[in-house]
Write a protein that holds these residues in place. Structure first.
Motif, PDB file in Angstrom:
ATOM      1  N   THR A  73     -54.480 -50.671 -24.816  1.00 54.75           N
ATOM      2  CA  THR A  73     -55.139 -50.992 -22.590  1.00 54.75           C
ATOM      3  C   THR A  73     -53.899 -51.846 -23.170  1.00 54.75           C
ATOM      4  O   THR A  73     -52.992 -51.620 -21.648  1.00 54.75           O
ATOM      5  N   SER A  74     -53.194 -53.304 -23.397  1.00 53.46           N
ATOM      6  CA  SER A  74     -52.674 -53.823 -22.513  1.00 53.46           C
ATOM      7  C   SER A  74     -51.044 -53.496 -22.700  1.00 53.46           C
ATOM      8  O   SER A  74     -49.759 -54.095 -22.212  1.00 53.46           O
ATOM      9  N   ALA A  75     -50.183 -52.574 -23.810  1.00 51.91           N
ATOM     10  CA  ALA A  75     -48.942 -53.130 -23.818  1.00 51.91           C
ATOM     11  C   ALA A  75     -48.840 -51.611 -22.891  1.00 51.91           C
ATOM     12  O   ALA A  75     -49.073 -51.162 -22.608  1.00 51.91           O
ATOM     13  N   GLY A  76     -47.389 -51.357 -23.052  1.00 49.91           N
ATOM     14  CA  GLY A  76     -46.369 -50.791 -22.398  1.00 49.91           C
ATOM     15  C   GLY A  76     -47.089 -48.879 -23.368  1.00 49.91           C
ATOM     16  O   GLY A  76     -47.679 -49.220 -24.496  1.00 49.91           O
ATOM     17  N   ARG A  77     -45.751 -48.006 -23.330  1.00 53.07           N
ATOM     18  CA  ARG A  77     -45.688 -46.315 -24.258  1.00 53.07           C
ATOM     19  C   ARG A  77     -44.823 -46.451 -24.988  1.00 53.07           C
ATOM     20  O   ARG A  77     -43.670 -47.003 -25.362  1.00 53.07           O
ATOM     21  N   VAL A  78     -45.329 -45.507 -25.808  1.00 53.86           N
ATOM     22  CA  VAL A  78     -44.355 -44.802 -26.734  1.00 53.86           C
ATOM     23  C   VAL A  78     -43.826 -43.639 -26.738  1.00 53.86           C
ATOM     24  O   VAL A  78     -44.977 -43.340 -26.483  1.00 53.86           O
ATOM     25  N   PRO A  79     -43.451 -43.057 -27.467  1.00 50.29           N
ATOM     26  CA  PRO A  79     -42.657 -41.544 -26.892  1.00 50.29           C
ATOM     27  C   PRO A  79     -44.317 -40.689 -28.079  1.00 50.29           C
ATOM     28  O   PRO A  79     -44.608 -41.181 -29.224  1.00 50.29           O
ATOM     29  N   GLY A  86     -35.089 -43.015 -20.537  1.00 53.51           N
ATOM     30  CA  GLY A  86     -35.151 -44.026 -21.462  1.00 53.51           C
ATOM     31  C   GLY A  86     -36.136 -44.594 -21.892  1.00 53.51           C
ATOM     32  O   GLY A  86     -35.736 -45.731 -22.878  1.00 53.51           O
ATOM     33  N   LEU A  87     -37.040 -44.252 -21.570  1.00 52.02           N
ATOM     34  CA  LEU A  87     -38.763 -44.856 -22.959  1.00 52.02           C
ATOM     35  C   LEU A  87     -37.940 -44.621 -24.155  1.00 52.02           C
ATOM     36  O   LEU A  87     -38.115 -45.248 -25.101  1.00 52.02           O
ATOM     37  N   VAL A  88     -37.747 -43.405 -24.358  1.00 47.09           N
ATOM     38  CA  VAL A  88     -37.610 -42.808 -25.332  1.00 47.09           C
ATOM     39  C   VAL A  88     -36.381 -43.718 -26.204  1.00 47.09           C
ATOM     40  O   VAL A  88     -35.855 -44.440 -27.831  1.00 47.09           O
ATOM     41  N   GLU A  89     -35.311 -44.056 -25.360  1.00 47.23           N
ATOM     42  CA  GLU A  89     -34.040 -44.639 -25.738  1.00 47.23           C
ATOM     43  C   GLU A  89     -33.932 -46.130 -26.004  1.00 47.23           C
ATOM     44  O   GLU A  89     -33.719 -46.726 -27.115  1.00 47.23           O
ATOM     45  N   ILE A  90     -35.363 -46.862 -24.852  1.00 47.23           N
ATOM     46  CA  ILE A  90     -35.618 -47.915 -25.391  1.00 47.23           C
ATOM     47  C   ILE A  90     -36.119 -48.363 -26.783  1.00 47.23           C
ATOM     48  O   ILE A  90     -36.240 -49.571 -27.404  1.00 47.23           O
ATOM     49  N   VAL A 130     -43.333 -46.234 -11.176  1.00 46.24           N
ATOM     50  CA  VAL A 130     -42.896 -46.025 -12.550  1.00 46.24           C
ATOM     51  C   VAL A 130     -44.115 -45.862 -13.058  1.00 46.24           C
ATOM     52  O   VAL A 130     -44.459 -44.782 -13.876  1.00 46.24           O
ATOM     53  N   ARG A 131     -44.924 -47.161 -12.982  1.00 43.43           N
ATOM     54  CA  ARG A 131     -46.743 -46.655 -13.299  1.00 43.43           C
ATOM     55  C   ARG A 131     -47.480 -45.737 -13.377  1.00 43.43           C
ATOM     56  O   ARG A 131     -47.662 -44.928 -14.932  1.00 43.43           O
ATOM     57  N   THR A 132     -46.847 -44.868 -11.901  1.00 49.77           N
ATOM     58  CA  THR A 132     -48.054 -43.888 -11.412  1.00 49.77           C
ATOM     59  C   THR A 132     -47.084 -42.794 -12.638  1.00 49.77           C
ATOM     60  O   THR A 132     -47.962 -41.597 -12.822  1.00 49.77           O
ATOM     61  N   ALA A 133     -45.832 -42.736 -12.586  1.00 49.77           N
ATOM     62  CA  ALA A 133     -44.891 -41.556 -13.002  1.00 49.77           C
ATOM     63  C   ALA A 133     -46.011 -41.699 -14.712  1.00 49.77           C
ATOM     64  O   ALA A 133     -45.485 -40.657 -15.559  1.00 49.77           O
ATOM     65  N   LEU A 134     -45.052 -42.730 -15.085  1.00 45.84           N
ATOM     66  CA  LEU A 134     -45.535 -42.961 -16.682  1.00 45.84           C
ATOM     67  C   LEU A 134     -46.819 -42.782 -16.973  1.00 45.84           C
ATOM     68  O   LEU A 134     -47.072 -41.657 -18.549  1.00 45.84           O
ATOM     69  N   HIS A 135     -48.399 -42.513 -15.983  1.00 42.27           N
ATOM     70  CA  HIS A 135     -49.072 -42.013 -16.534  1.00 42.27           C
ATOM     71  C   HIS A 135     -49.427 -40.779 -16.707  1.00 42.27           C
ATOM     72  O   HIS A 135     -50.196 -40.050 -17.232  1.00 42.27           O
ATOM     73  N   GLU A 136     -48.191 -40.419 -15.429  1.00 38.94           N
ATOM     74  CA  GLU A 136     -49.075 -38.555 -14.953  1.00 38.94           C
ATOM     75  C   GLU A 136     -47.995 -38.254 -16.248  1.00 38.94           C
ATOM     76  O   GLU A 136     -48.211 -36.797 -17.463  1.00 38.94           O
ATOM     77  N   LEU A 137     -46.416 -38.531 -17.166  1.00 35.24           N
ATOM     78  CA  LEU A 137     -45.917 -38.705 -18.767  1.00 35.24           C
ATOM     79  C   LEU A 137     -46.991 -37.905 -19.769  1.00 35.24           C
ATOM     80  O   LEU A 137     -47.454 -37.766 -20.665  1.00 35.24           O
ATOM     81  N   GLU A 138     -47.999 -39.788 -19.782  1.00 34.61           N
ATOM     82  CA  GLU A 138     -49.317 -39.493 -20.899  1.00 34.61           C
ATOM     83  C   GLU A 138     -49.967 -38.446 -21.169  1.00 34.61           C
ATOM     84  O   GLU A 138     -50.438 -37.848 -21.079  1.00 34.61           O
ATOM     85  N   GLU A 139     -50.780 -38.195 -19.503  1.00 33.92           N
ATOM     86  CA  GLU A 139     -51.506 -37.659 -18.956  1.00 33.92           C
ATOM     87  C   GLU A 139     -51.150 -35.850 -19.480  1.00 33.92           C
ATOM     88  O   GLU A 139     -52.157 -34.770 -20.586  1.00 33.92           O
ATOM     89  N   ALA A 140     -49.648 -35.596 -19.833  1.00 36.96           N
ATOM     90  CA  ALA A 140     -49.086 -35.161 -19.638  1.00 36.96           C
ATOM     91  C   ALA A 140     -48.590 -34.280 -21.698  1.00 36.96           C
ATOM     92  O   ALA A 140     -47.890 -33.617 -21.806  1.00 36.96           O
ATOM     93  N   GLY A 141     -48.948 -35.863 -22.003  1.00 35.88           N
ATOM     94  CA  GLY A 141     -48.852 -35.573 -23.250  1.00 35.88           C
ATOM     95  C   GLY A 141     -47.608 -35.855 -24.290  1.00 35.88           C
ATOM     96  O   GLY A 141     -47.484 -35.975 -25.541  1.00 35.88           O
ATOM     97  N   TYR A 142     -46.316 -36.601 -23.450  1.00 36.11           N
ATOM     98  CA  TYR A 142     -44.953 -36.931 -24.064  1.00 36.11           C
ATOM     99  C   TYR A 142     -45.097 -38.227 -24.109  1.00 36.11           C
ATOM    100  O   TYR A 142     -44.766 -38.891 -25.321  1.00 36.11           O
ATOM    101  N   ILE A 143     -46.327 -38.807 -23.752  1.00 37.10           N
ATOM    102  CA  ILE A 143     -45.817 -40.067 -24.660  1.00 37.10           C
ATOM    103  C   ILE A 143     -47.631 -40.776 -24.636  1.00 37.10           C
ATOM    104  O   ILE A 143     -48.185 -40.624 -24.116  1.00 37.10           O
ATOM    105  N   VAL A 144     -48.075 -42.560 -25.231  1.00 37.19           N
ATOM    106  CA  VAL A 144     -49.054 -42.415 -25.126  1.00 37.19           C
ATOM    107  C   VAL A 144     -48.864 -44.333 -24.950  1.00 37.19           C
ATOM    108  O   VAL A 144     -47.767 -44.541 -25.627  1.00 37.19           O
ATOM    109  N   GLN A 145     -50.140 -44.620 -25.293  1.00 41.48           N
ATOM    110  CA  GLN A 145     -50.152 -46.354 -24.924  1.00 41.48           C
ATOM    111  C   GLN A 145     -51.182 -46.501 -25.773  1.00 41.48           C
ATOM    112  O   GLN A 145     -52.053 -46.706 -26.029  1.00 41.48           O
TER     113      GLN A 145
END
Length: 241
Positions: A62-68, A14-18, A44-59
């Motif tokens: 600081t105040s922005a959302g994430r990108v792939p 979903g994040l990639v498609e948006i 959702v924020r918790t799951a996004l943080h885990e995806l970021e920790e795993a290297g799939y997305i990045v912020q």
């Protein structure tokens, strides 16, 4: 994370498609609305943080959302659902190709013109054995958000210049389009660009390698399906159609 659990894979897709659609960092509220999720923003924020920790997305801020990241795009591409054009779409595409080929009388030229019109990307096609290439779609590049970056435009130019030499070094992709994301491009360390490469075999013609060049946030599913459809047209094309 190796093979992502379904909820993580769904959020990543979903994040990639948006991001492909908007070119803006994606937040939890946008994901919940896009995916029609019945969960809290905190979940959702918790799951996004885990995806970021795993290297799939990045912020990015600081105040922005994430990108792939490239890793996130790669997971998304590797798990795309196969998409075929409908029969009416395929028929219309064949007629459009026939019209272009009557004008240009050149299969490779007609191929790049058609794909560039439909994908709004730069398209190069060539005969690797002959080191003969055709190019179209540079104006479409300017419609992409990344084209606002001079560095991104220069990167595409460098790739185009290099393809004359490297076109015959891609592995045979006759079985289906192959996607190269950013640093995966074999002849340069790209930061902004992805390639979709496919070998096609027009009847009674030399093997033709087609390369679609676009930003990393290109619509991969659409572009892969277009290359498959055009490949099918070329392999069955009769010039008198």
């Amino acid at each position: 994370m190796g093979l992502l659990a379904e909820r993580y894979a769904t959020l990543l897709a979903g994040l990639v498609e948006i991001y492909i659609e908007t070119a803006r960092p994606v937040g939890s509220a946008g994901l919940i609305a896009f995916l029609k999720l019945d969960v809290s923003s905190a979940t959702v924020r918790t799951a996004l943080h885990e995806l970021e920790e795993a290297g799939y997305i990045v912020q990015p801020h600081t105040s922005a959302g994430r990108v792939p990241t490239d890793k996130g795009y790669r997971y998304y591409v590797d798990h795309l659902r196969a998409m075929r054009l409908t029969k009416p779409e395929q028929t219309a595409l064949g007629k459009q190709f026939a019209t272009l080929n009557r004008e240009y009388q050149h299969l490779a030229r007609s191929t790049v013109k058609l794909l560039s019109l439909l994908s709004h990307s730069v398209v190069v096609s060539g005969l690797p054995e002959a080191r003969e290439t055709q190019l179209a779609g540079l104006s479409g590049l300017l419609e992409q958000t990344e084209a606002e970056s001079v560095e991104a435009v220069k990167e595409v130019g460098t790739i185009i210049d290099a393809l004359d030499e490297y076109l015959n070094q891609f592995e045979d992709t006759s079985d289906g389009p192959q996607v190269f994301i950013g640093e995966e491009i074999p002849f340069m360390n790209a930061r902004h660009t992805s390639l979709v490469v496919h070998d096609v075999h027009p009847e009674n013609e030399q093997r033709m390698t087609v390369v679609l060049i676009g930003p990393k946030r290109m619509p991969y599913q659409r572009n892969v399906s277009l290359l498959n459809a055009v490949s099918e047209i070329l392999e069955n094309y009769e010039p008198n159609e």
